[in-house]
Design an enzyme around this catalytic site. Sequence first.
Site, PDB file in Angstrom:
ATOM      1  N   GLY A  56       0.817  -1.209   0.000  1.00  0.00           N
ATOM      2  CA  GLY A  56       0.000   0.000   0.000  1.00  0.00           C
ATOM      3  C   GLY A  56       0.848   1.255   0.000  1.00  0.00           C
ATOM      4  CG  PHE A  96      16.316 -16.542   2.111  1.00  0.00           C
ATOM      5  CD1 PHE A  96      17.051 -15.770   2.987  1.00  0.00           C
ATOM      6  CD2 PHE A  96      14.984 -16.799   2.419  1.00  0.00           C
ATOM      7  CE1 PHE A  96      16.480 -15.258   4.140  1.00  0.00           C
ATOM      8  CE2 PHE A  96      14.404 -16.299   3.564  1.00  0.00           C
ATOM      9  CZ  PHE A  96      15.151 -15.528   4.424  1.00  0.00           C
ATOM     10  CG  HIS A 103       8.352 -19.750   7.832  1.00  0.00           C
ATOM     11  ND1 HIS A 103       9.376 -20.313   8.555  1.00  0.00           N
ATOM     12  CD2 HIS A 103       8.915 -18.780   7.075  1.00  0.00           C
ATOM     13  CE1 HIS A 103      10.516 -19.700   8.251  1.00  0.00           C
ATOM     14  NE2 HIS A 103      10.261 -18.768   7.358  1.00  0.00           N
ATOM     15  CD  GLU A 126      13.609 -19.958   3.610  1.00  0.00           C
ATOM     16  OE1 GLU A 126      12.378 -19.919   3.774  1.00  0.00           O
ATOM     17  OE2 GLU A 126      14.142 -19.989   2.501  1.00  0.00           O
ATOM     18  CG  HIS A 140       4.965 -17.353   6.855  1.00  0.00           C
ATOM     19  ND1 HIS A 140       5.187 -16.423   7.848  1.00  0.00           N
ATOM     20  CD2 HIS A 140       5.833 -17.052   5.852  1.00  0.00           C
ATOM     21  CE1 HIS A 140       6.152 -15.596   7.445  1.00  0.00           C
ATOM     22  NE2 HIS A 140       6.545 -15.942   6.238  1.00  0.00           N
ATOM     23  CD  GLU A 186      -0.019 -12.801   3.159  1.00  0.00           C
ATOM     24  OE1 GLU A 186       0.723 -12.038   3.805  1.00  0.00           O
ATOM     25  OE2 GLU A 186      -0.501 -13.853   3.622  1.00  0.00           O
ATOM     26  NE  ARG A 211       5.721 -15.420   0.439  1.00  0.00           N
ATOM     27  CZ  ARG A 211       6.696 -15.300   1.345  1.00  0.00           C
ATOM     28  NH1 ARG A 211       7.943 -15.118   0.961  1.00  0.00           N
ATOM     29  NH2 ARG A 211       6.418 -15.365   2.640  1.00  0.00           N
TER      30      ARG A 211
END
Lengths: 246, 595
Positions: free
Chosen positions: B26, B125, B251, B264, B362, B392, B403
């Site tokens: 936003g 990651f 997650h 992570e 998550h 999201e 994702r």
Amino acid sequence: MVDDVKVIAEVPSFTVTLMVRRYDPEVSEEVKWVDYEVTVYGTDRVLDALHKIKWEIDGSLTFRRSCAHGVCGSDAMRINGRNRLACKTLIKDLDITQPIYVEPIKGLAVEKDLVVNMEPFYKAYRDINPFLIANDKPEKERLQSPEDRARFDDTTKCILCAACTTSCPVFWTDGQYFGPAAIVNAHRFIFDSRDEGAEVRLDILNDKEGVWRCRTTFNCTEACPRGIQVTKAIAEVKQAILKGRP
Amino acid sequence: MSLNEHGTKTHHHQHDVVIVGAGGAGMRAAIEAGPHLKTAVISKLFPTRSHTGAAQGGMAAALANVEEDSWEWHTFDTVKGGDYLVDQDAAEILAKESVEAVIDLENMGLPFNRTPDGKIDQRRFGGHTRDHGKAPVRRSCYAADRTGHMILQTLYQTCVKLGIEFFNEFYVLDLVMADYNGEKRPSAVVAFELATGDLHVFQGKSIVFATGGFGKIYKTTSNAHTLTGDGVGIIWRKGLPLEDMEFYQFHPTGLAGLGILLSEAARGEGGILRNALGERFMERYAPTIKDLAPRDMVARAMANEVREGRGAGPNKDYVLLDLTHLPPEVIDAKLPDITEFARTYLGVEPYTEPVPVFPTAHYAMGGIPTNVKTEVLSDNDTVVRGLFAAGECACVSVHGANRLGTNSLLDINVFGKRAGRYAVEYAREADFVPVPENAISEVEKLLAIARNATGTEKVAVLRKELQDTMDKNAQVYRTEESLNEALEKIAELRVRYQNIQVQDRGKRFNTDLLEAIELGFLFDLSEVLVMTARERRESRGGHFREDYETRNDEEFMVHSMAYKLDKTPEKPGEDIRVDWKPVTVTNYPAMERKY
């Protein structure tokens, strides 16, 4: 999963009394302390106890909260006379033989129960120009050495919860004082090697409601739920004003 | 301002661009729109309280600052990570525009961690690899383990600089659509002002939804209390479709029993998952990249270890995240927040003790369907002109069935910026759609029900029962039977919802009333999730069906599109129609997904 928490927790479950300062001007101008008895678990925080009251006993109990793990800054309140985040204060770490006193943070007008009017606090933040001031137009990232980056690392942690500012005795008596949080956020930019607005900010904070009102009581540092060395940051800003540069 | 017969004060506002939600997407949209057209941002929270601030690990971009990388590898990883349900044209945009998105943030002042030569540092990651899966790559740009916090702060700071107009603690409860020149177009949103209980009608030429997720449908979740999916729920109630709602990400490393997120990045920095025997079990599930496999695979592996009796702890119901081999100074420099969470909430010292972890709800991969210009779709390809969604709450779809970590902070910046840009482009040419006279009637109805609720059911009890059934029946593992059980339960809860009580009768800061309304949205979204999960009779990414254990590309390499039917269901779920939408494939045909 919540039931399994009992096993992980050191303290299985116990009963505590919360004394909550209630105020709803729609109902009455009177402020009253109301006691609630709740059963909680070892990993429960004060926020969980407040939710228990709201969800099981009295739905009208009003407080702000969101993330529930100390990063959004919604639920700063005064717990046993100290400013803390309700979601970061484990009940088992308090003296549970005595009632736990919960009241709104001080120095800002109470709207309802634990909700205060945060606008004066946000205004002080906005007034110190809390944004990068830089006139260059880089095509890629600006370079910054890890050492320069480390210089303002501590003050980037601020979550604007107001625990520091509303623990400051100067702020209690003079609501015009910028307060620790605004100075912390000024520090975050003044000591950022990419920023060119230090002079303006130092000038703002050299005002009679600026850094010189700080009396180094360290309340703010003790109150900060993010562990920011607030008093140190204020001292560094004072030094910078004296030197005329960061 | 006007006053109606119910005593509700209603205020009217007009802006070219109306943005709902003040999280990353936003505010990124506002930064793009604000300097050009009159823009309002409406948020249920003060902007820096938004849940973007809880994101930890980083933001992916193939800057190649520390090793060779390319946007094409990033695209491939995103597509493969999403188990080939990603729209590949959207993933290309995400990966290509990532570099600009990171540079934008740096230029706005974001204090990224730096390399010795002063560039933005990058780390590993899950699921991000060099050259199509050969080895982990350092692609995540980060600021310690509070990257989301820094993004949220930086975006808000920039909004302050630009003088963006915010309406904070305003709960948007309805989108007003109107017939205009023969088509349904958005006209306004209606918001409830928390401080006063007044209503506000915000008329806008362009309306952007950036309302975030809805993790509160689950009990064990990393999501904030406020993530109740109001925005997605509003779109659903308008009769617009929702896409890929069955794909919800768990997650892997939530603090056991609490669900609080441990990034992570802990594994990116070398952390290892172990079962009760001390075994590094990910070696068996993902031999090449092990603990850095994508989240769906790691979460399932963890759940499987527990199921097969190798869980740790007195109830053998969690596994362990081991950081003890990392030097304390690395932990302090790179993972300070999450190690403090372990200390504060579980009393565990990560320097010397492994941390109990278990998957936590998550992130919603699905949501409001949009095209790559963030325009909302009313079916597989028809645009609702003037309505946009990003972040999201939206499904563009760059995340497909799962994702990758660091792609959501990227998503909000790339598609948030696009939403702002296209909202401006549209509003420059468009007229205001007149606000119908009964604009507030839907919200009045909602409020009236809650205000007069003097029943015997407690909102918190119903919410907990909903969350319990979703955790039990629609989590990492699902079956036709479990999903039907959830559906029945939701139907039962909906009946009981007719008999709720709201104790707070006041107008000021009535969060009691709002929690009752939020619960209604949680029911709607849970039901859509369960229905689409039931219809997808295959396993893919975050959606695992024990009765259909393999991926079935022939039948199901398609997005689900759920529609609300205008009828009273005789059996639960009968008022939801599940349709399908083709996946956009550019360069990457579906392959077996191994790591």
